[in-house]
Write a protein that holds these residues in place. Structure first.
Motif, PDB file in Angstrom:
ATOM      1  N   VAL A 177      -4.507   5.040   2.321  1.00  0.00           N
ATOM      2  CA  VAL A 177      -4.266   5.141   0.876  1.00  0.00           C
ATOM      3  C   VAL A 177      -2.764   5.179   0.581  1.00  0.00           C
ATOM      4  N   ALA A 178      -2.015   5.993   1.333  1.00  0.00           N
ATOM      5  CA  ALA A 178      -0.574   6.080   1.104  1.00  0.00           C
ATOM      6  C   ALA A 178       0.108   4.735   1.369  1.00  0.00           C
ATOM      7  N   GLY A 179      -0.313   4.020   2.397  1.00  0.00           N
ATOM      8  CA  GLY A 179       0.259   2.708   2.689  1.00  0.00           C
ATOM      9  C   GLY A 179       0.002   1.712   1.580  1.00  0.00           C
ATOM     10  N   ASN A 180      -1.213   1.691   1.066  1.00  0.00           N
ATOM     11  CA  ASN A 180      -1.537   0.767  -0.018  1.00  0.00           C
ATOM     12  C   ASN A 180      -0.818   1.131  -1.314  1.00  0.00           C
ATOM     13  N   ILE A 181      -0.694   2.410  -1.593  1.00  0.00           N
ATOM     14  CA  ILE A 181       0.050   2.823  -2.791  1.00  0.00           C
ATOM     15  C   ILE A 181       1.519   2.448  -2.646  1.00  0.00           C
ATOM     16  N   TYR A 182       2.071   2.645  -1.451  1.00  0.00           N
ATOM     17  CA  TYR A 182       3.467   2.276  -1.216  1.00  0.00           C
ATOM     18  C   TYR A 182       3.681   0.780  -1.438  1.00  0.00           C
ATOM     19  N   VAL A 183       2.809  -0.041  -0.876  1.00  0.00           N
ATOM     20  CA  VAL A 183       2.948  -1.497  -1.025  1.00  0.00           C
ATOM     21  C   VAL A 183       2.880  -1.887  -2.493  1.00  0.00           C
ATOM     22  N   ARG A 184       1.969  -1.313  -3.215  1.00  0.00           N
ATOM     23  CA  ARG A 184       1.825  -1.624  -4.640  1.00  0.00           C
ATOM     24  C   ARG A 184       3.040  -1.126  -5.434  1.00  0.00           C
ATOM     25  N   ARG A 185       3.541   0.034  -5.055  1.00  0.00           N
ATOM     26  CA  ARG A 185       4.630   0.656  -5.812  1.00  0.00           C
ATOM     27  C   ARG A 185       5.958  -0.063  -5.641  1.00  0.00           C
TER      28      ARG A 185
END
Length: 128
Positions: free
Chosen positions: A50-58
């Motif tokens: 989840v943190a990786g996907n949020i980082y990529v999106r952010r």
């Protein structure tokens, strides 16, 4: 950084602080929660993903030097919850597997880096 992100990161830093205070013996937390290793590793997988996907999106469209700061924050702050969960385990469980905090950090990091390393897949070459 949005106000929600600031609040979340401050809470995650507070969790790290509590975990460090427990490590130095100032706050006794041992035996509060008996979370199995399977549950802890599953939490590490989900948190990292989840943190990786949020980082990529952010960080999409962000300057490179700012992305590095976000990478450090997203990679370092959330594992504090995992370390705190491990410190809540009974003393016998912690003594039986002393390398679990290190392995949990590794599992989190691997699952965090999967979406980060795949963020360029599917993007046309002129947009890179």
């Amino acid at each position: 950084m949005t106000r929600i992100e600031q609040t979340v990161f401050l809470l995650l830093l507070a969790v790290w602080l509590v975990a460090l205070l427990h490590l130095f013996g100032w706050i006794p937390l041992v035996g509060t929660v008996d979370l199995s290793l399977y549950g802890l590793y599953s939490t590490a997988v989900a948190t990292g993903w989840v943190a990786g996907n949020i980082y990529v999106r952010r960080v999409r469209g962000m300057a490179r030097e700012l992305r590095r700061w976000f990478l450090a924050a997203y990679l370092a702050c959330p594992p504090g919850v995992l370390i705190l969960l491990r410190s809540l385990a009974p003393q016998e469980t912690q003594a039986a597997a002393p390398l679990v905090p290190l392995l949990v950090m590794g599992v989190y990091s691997i699952f965090f880096l999967v979406p980060v390393s795949l963020r360029r897949v599917g993007v046309p070459s002129e947009e890179r």
